[in-house]
Design an enzyme around this catalytic site. Structure first.
Site, PDB file in Angstrom:
ATOM      1  N   GLY A  92       3.818  -3.854   9.277  1.00 45.53           N
ATOM      2  CA  GLY A  92       2.696  -4.796   9.328  1.00 45.53           C
ATOM      3  C   GLY A  92       2.367  -5.478   8.018  1.00 45.53           C
ATOM      4  N   GLY A  93       3.061  -5.126   6.928  1.00 48.79           N
ATOM      5  CA  GLY A  93       2.840  -5.816   5.656  1.00 48.79           C
ATOM      6  C   GLY A  93       1.520  -5.487   4.990  1.00 48.79           C
ATOM      7  N   ARG A 339      -4.832   8.315  11.473  1.00 45.60           N
ATOM      8  CA  ARG A 339      -3.920   8.058  12.591  1.00 45.60           C
ATOM      9  C   ARG A 339      -3.689   9.285  13.470  1.00 45.60           C
ATOM     10  NH1 ARG A 339       0.698   4.179   9.777  1.00 45.60           N
ATOM     11  NH2 ARG A 339      -0.509   2.250   9.916  1.00 45.60           N
TER      12      ARG A 339
END
Length: 519
Positions: A92-93, A339
């Site tokens: 996702g950069g 996460r």
């Protein structure tokens, strides 16, 4: 000879043969590490010789190669796939940075110690603290280094789950390609030798046990393991392993985590397999935390791989919306938890037969205004649009009354500045008052391997028995283990890859050069 004597004789012969087979097996196993590495014996002649070989062309590999080249060493980068970049290109950069100029512009007070504490909490205290500090200390400098190489960032800071405050920068492309492309361009300009379709077969060591090169298959066609011409490449200063994780190696990941079967999709590219890790282990590398495999909690079952939902949920749903159980219309976890916590919570949504009951994440147009993949998600019906909450409820089979009551409770929490239900950080929380609404079904996918080989702060791979460096062998990025502990925080893969890659490149250049013979 009687029948009984014949049976006893046959039994003795069988046992004797079995013992011989067992001993042969033990002998083969014992010599396996030697067989795995072509021994130098002082006479190995290489097809080509450079100072440093980097294996892998993602964030860690390209950062290592460029940093090494900046010191004047000759560098070769090899990658087994037909295109460079690996998982980093489809990442996702997003990069977590402690103390960025954008944070200061927005009045966000951050520090390296705060980032370390956040990552330790997410990692359940399993992290290698010294390596963790190395990464966090290097984020600001490495971000500046990326900018100097042409990486462009969005002009705002984001708040990703598990971080105690906003510290995430993201490329304008919302993709890791926004980092990889400038680095590859810089590498080619600097004269780094870039080789794709070149697969590592084994390491070459000299009589002292130092890694002095690699055996490869040149012209390799993934996944046909016997394709390509076998060649020997020498590395007079060292080999840097930046080979990533093994999220797409279903057989191997299932050895570590049996529940991660082929039924569970992955965000990784097809080349994210375990053979490079195994080659390091065959020459004594210490593997740690291999069973710590992360699931991405922002993925959707309505598309393959990373897809459009991941970016949408990361930038829109999680910071600016809520996630509800489709059966009850109610929230059931903190949308900005780390996460692991989010993925674990989502995976509990199952029916009486154990089948997934996909939760629904949603926000409104205001919350989705920065989501670059929204249009694509709508086009492929991964994301659905509704003008009213009643229409949203109908689309996903949610009890409308319960959904509207949940949204009202959320809006009250935003007004109060406190999420009394699940303790979500509220720095960037917004009320959900006006449509249109955008929803997406959610289910985790295999995303990242926290485990890998153990390294020290000089990026040297450490031996399983001695815990001392395997001379000539370095590693960086997802190929290493221990930094993230039990769970990696979002945007810390880029941080880890770039910082440890640059560190590996710098440390490798400081190695003593050995003289190698070229054919």
């Amino acid at each position: 000879m009687s029948e009984k004597q014949k049976m006893d004789h046959s039994r003795r012969q069988l046992l004797k043969g079995g013992a011989a087979l067992t001993l042969a097996g033990i002998g083969s196993a014992a010599t396996l590490p030697v067989m795995a590495a072509t021994q130098g014996k002082g006479q190995t002649k290489f097809d080509e010789v450079v100072d440093i070989i980097v294996i892998g062309s993602g964030f860690a590999g390209m950062s290592a190669a460029l940093k090494a080249r900046e010191s004047g060493d000759s560098v070769m980068v090899i990658d087994k796939m037909p295109v460079f970049g690996g998982n980093s290109t489809i990442n996702g950069g997003a990069m977590a940075v402690a103390g960025s100029p954008l944070q200061k512009q927005e009045g966000i007070e951050d520090s390296v110690d705060t980032m370390v504490a956040d990552m330790l909490e997410a990692g359940r205290g399993m992290n290698d603290v010294e390596m963790l500090k190395l990464v966090c200390n290097g984020t600001a400098e490495s971000c500046e280094w990326l900018t100097e190489h042409g990486v462009k960032w969005k002009p705002f800071v984001q708040h990703f789950g598990g971080h105690s405050l906003p510290r995430v920068l993201q490329t304008v492309e919302s993709s890791g390609a926004g980092i990889i492309r400038p680095l590859i361009k810089a590498a080619k300009k600097a004269g780094i030798d870039m080789r794709n379709q070149t697969k590592l077969e084994s390491f070459v060591k000299n009589d002292e046990g130092r890694v002095i090169g690699i055996k490869v298959r040149d012209g390799f066609y993934f996944p046909r393991n016997k394709t390509g011409k076998v060649r020997l490449f020498g590395a007079s200063k060292g080999v840097i392993m930046a080979t990533g994780g093994f999220g797409r190696d279903i057989e191997y990941r299932q050895m570590q985590q049996p529940k991660l079967t082929k039924e569970l999709d992955s965000t990784n590219h097809p080349g994210a397999t375990s053979e490079a890790l195994k080659q390091m282990m065959l020459i004594g590398a210490n593997p740690i935390h291999l069973d710590q495999i992360q699931l991405g909690p922002w993925a959707s079952p309505d598309e393959k791989g990373f897809g459009t939902a991941s970016q949408f949920n990361t930038i829109a749903t999680y910071p600016s919306g809520i996630v509800v159980d489709s059966r009850t219309g109610e929230r059931f976890f903190n949308e900005l938890a780390d996460r692991k916590a989010r993925a674990d919570a989502i995976m509990t949504r199952r029916d009486e037969q154990g089948n997934p009951v996909y939760p629904i994440g949603f926000t409104n147009a205001q919350g989705a205004k920065k989501a670059q993949t929204l249009a694509w998600g709508l086009k492929y019906k991964v994301i659905q649009k509704a003008e009213t909450l009643d229409e949203l409820a109908q689309l996903y089979g949610i009890p409308a009354k319960a959904l509207k009551e949940q949204v009202a409770r959320w809006n009250q929490a935003v007004s109060a500045g406190k999420d009394s239900e699940f303790g979500r950080p509220m720095q960037k929380a917004m009320k959900l008052e006006q449509g249109p609404w955008y929803g997406v079904r959610m289910w985790p996918k295999v995303h990242y391997c926290m485990g890998g080989v153990r390294v020290n702060t000089h990026s040297q791979v450490l031996h399983l028995v001695t815990d001392k460096p395997i001379e000539g062998l370095f590693a960086a990025g997802e190929a290493t283990g221990g930094i993230h502990g039990a769970s990696r925080l979002g945007a810390c893969a880029v941080a880890e890859g770039v910082v440890t890659g640059r560190n590996a490149g710098q440390m490798c250049t400081q190695s003593k050069r050995v003289e190698l013979a070229q054919a």
